[in-house]
Scaffold this motif. Structure first.
Motif: not given
Length: 489
Positions: A52-62, A169-173, A204-208
């Protein structure tokens, strides 16, 4: 018996020791099991937290990259009308993508280079040229759209297989900004033209993949688990050694206790023996009831008796005999005679008071009052004559005995602090002594008071009136024998 008890205790101790070890082993196994269960739960939590931490950071970076692209690239070029911007970006044309298309292109490039990773931007309202891939493709994406549309500030995520491998799988609006609202509402191909600021445009979805994270986390937890097992083993081993040492100390202490107890028992036995000797010695000196009072702590013992019968006896001829034989023989003779008298005292329930030289004193009616004390004394006096006659016949001696008896009141008590003496006082005692000293060798002289009690049971001879020092003239009688039909002692 002691060995049996010792073996029983040793068996019980061994059983307790084995049960303690069994309990420790069970506790250790339970602890390991609980630790493994907790490790598994902790592993899952840590993996999910890290993903979750990684996905949140990836989403924030993108998102930051898109924002920077929009503000520093798109806006200046668009204002200068130096280049064309399009939603339908095609790298073969001389155009650059709008921020949303830029984000989609970045995601596709990431996925192409790493198939296990997915970066997607999808919506319920894709542009016509993105209907094939811009909408929801599975349950997770549909649920993400539904949840985040209603809760745009929240996150939606879960663990599930992605392309046959465990993934997170991580998703945010993706929320519309002010610069995007006008663009989407005015574009001729826009599927929706009433967008407002803050609306959820897409997801925005990030799957890792979780393989690397899982492997690293489990490796660290395994090391931690092995450390805990090692520490627990050391702890159990140390505790076992401590219990074993305590058990040895307990055995040594038990042995010392047994030895000390045996010593105390031997000491107690010796004390009991000495106490019995002391009691026997005390009973040889004092009546049993008087000795009991002394042992109870009474320091002053004196009792008055309304009527007792006192006997004094003196061996006539003993002084002459003492000059003819050795002291040892004399003492043996005297001991033999007085021992016979002691047996008579015990036979008739009388109380021996003392001996002085060859004189013997006994009393009836104390310390326990009785009604036949005079008869008992009379019986003993007659038997004393018989015992002395037996002694003379045995040793070819010519000794005789002079006996005096009186009945009356007396006081009895204990005097002395180191050498106790139970003695009698009173006029009746003095009178009995005078009856003996003024008596006739071989005869039993009694006073009027004793005669009055015994005259119907014994034979008497009237001696007559004699003068007694300190008393004056007194009537005295000589006890001659028994009336067979009347005497019963």
């Amino acid at each position: 018996m002691r060995q049996l008890i010792s073996r029983s205790r040793a068996a019980i101790s061994q059983l307790i020791y084995k049960r303690i070890l069994l309990a420790l082993t069970i506790l250790f196994c339970v602890g390991v099991g609980v630790a493994m269960a907790n490790m598994s739960r902790l592993s899952s939590t840590l993996i999910e937290s890290q993903a979750l931490q990684n996905a949140t950071l990836y989403a924030q970076a993108i998102k930051e990259a898109r924002t920077l692209y929009s503000s520093d690239v798109v806006n200046p070029l668009n204002t200068a009308k130096a280049i064309n911007f399009t939603h339908d970006y095609n790298p073969t044309k001389v155009t650059i993508p709008v921020p949303a298309a830029f984000l989609i292109e970045v995601g596709q490039n990431i996925t192409n280079k790493n198939p296990e990773v997915s970066l997607r931007l999808y919506s319920d309202y894709p542009f016509p040229w993105r209907r094939g891939e811009g909408g929801a493709r599975d349950d997770f994406e549909r649920q993400a759209i539904t949840y985040l549309t209603q809760n745009p500030t929240q996150k939606f995520f879960r663990r599930e297989d992605y392309r046959g491998k465990p993934a997170f799988r991580y998703a945010e609006a993706d929320i519309l900004s002010s610069s995007c609202v006008n663009c989407h509402n005015t574009h001729p191909d826009s599927p929706k033209t009433d967008w407002k600021l803050g609306d959820v445009r897409g997801i925005l979805e990030i799957t890792q993949p979780l393989g690397t994270i899982t492997q690293n986390t489990q490796s660290e937890l395994k090391n931690l688990f092995l450390l805990l097992v090692g520490l627990s083993t050391l702890g159990v081993t140390g505790l076992t050694l401590s219990i074993s040492r305590l058990r040895q100390n307990a055995k040594q202490l038990e042995q010392r206790v047994w030895e000390r107890t045996a010593q105390l028992q031997e000491t107690n036995v010796e004390l009991v023996k000495e106490q019995e000797k002391s009691d026997r010695l005390l009973l040889n000196i004092l009546p049993e009831s008087i000795a009991a009072k002394l042992k109870d702590g009474q320091s002053s013992i004196a009792d008055g008796f309304a009527e007792v019968t006192i006997l004094f006896a003196d061996i006539v001829g003993f002084t002459v005999l003492s000059s003819q034989i050795s002291p040892e023989e004399l003492l043996d003779f005297l001991n033999e005679i007085f021992s016979a008298f002691d047996c008579l005292t015990e036979k008739y329930g009388l109380e021996k008071i003392k001996t002085i030289g060859d004189a013997y004193m006994v009393v009836g009616g104390l310390p326990n009052p009785s009604t036949n004390h005079a008869e008992s004394i009379a019986e003993m006096a007659l038997d004393m004559q018989e015992e002395l006659a037996k002694f003379n016949a045995k040793h070819h001696a010519g000794m005789n005995i002079r006996i005096g008896i009186n009945t009356g009141p007396a006081i009895a008590g204990v005097i002395g602090t180191k050498k106790f003496i139970y003695d009698l006082w009173g006029d009746a005692v003095n009178t009995a002594s005078r009856m003996e000293s003024h008596g006739i060798a071989g005869a039993i002289q009694v006073t009027q008071s004793t005669y009055d009690i015994l005259r119907n049971k014994y034979l008497f001879e009237y001696r007559g009136m004699i003068h007694i020092k300190g008393k004056g003239d007194m009537n005295t009688y000589l006890l001659a024998g028994r009336l067979v039909s009347a005497v019963s002692v």
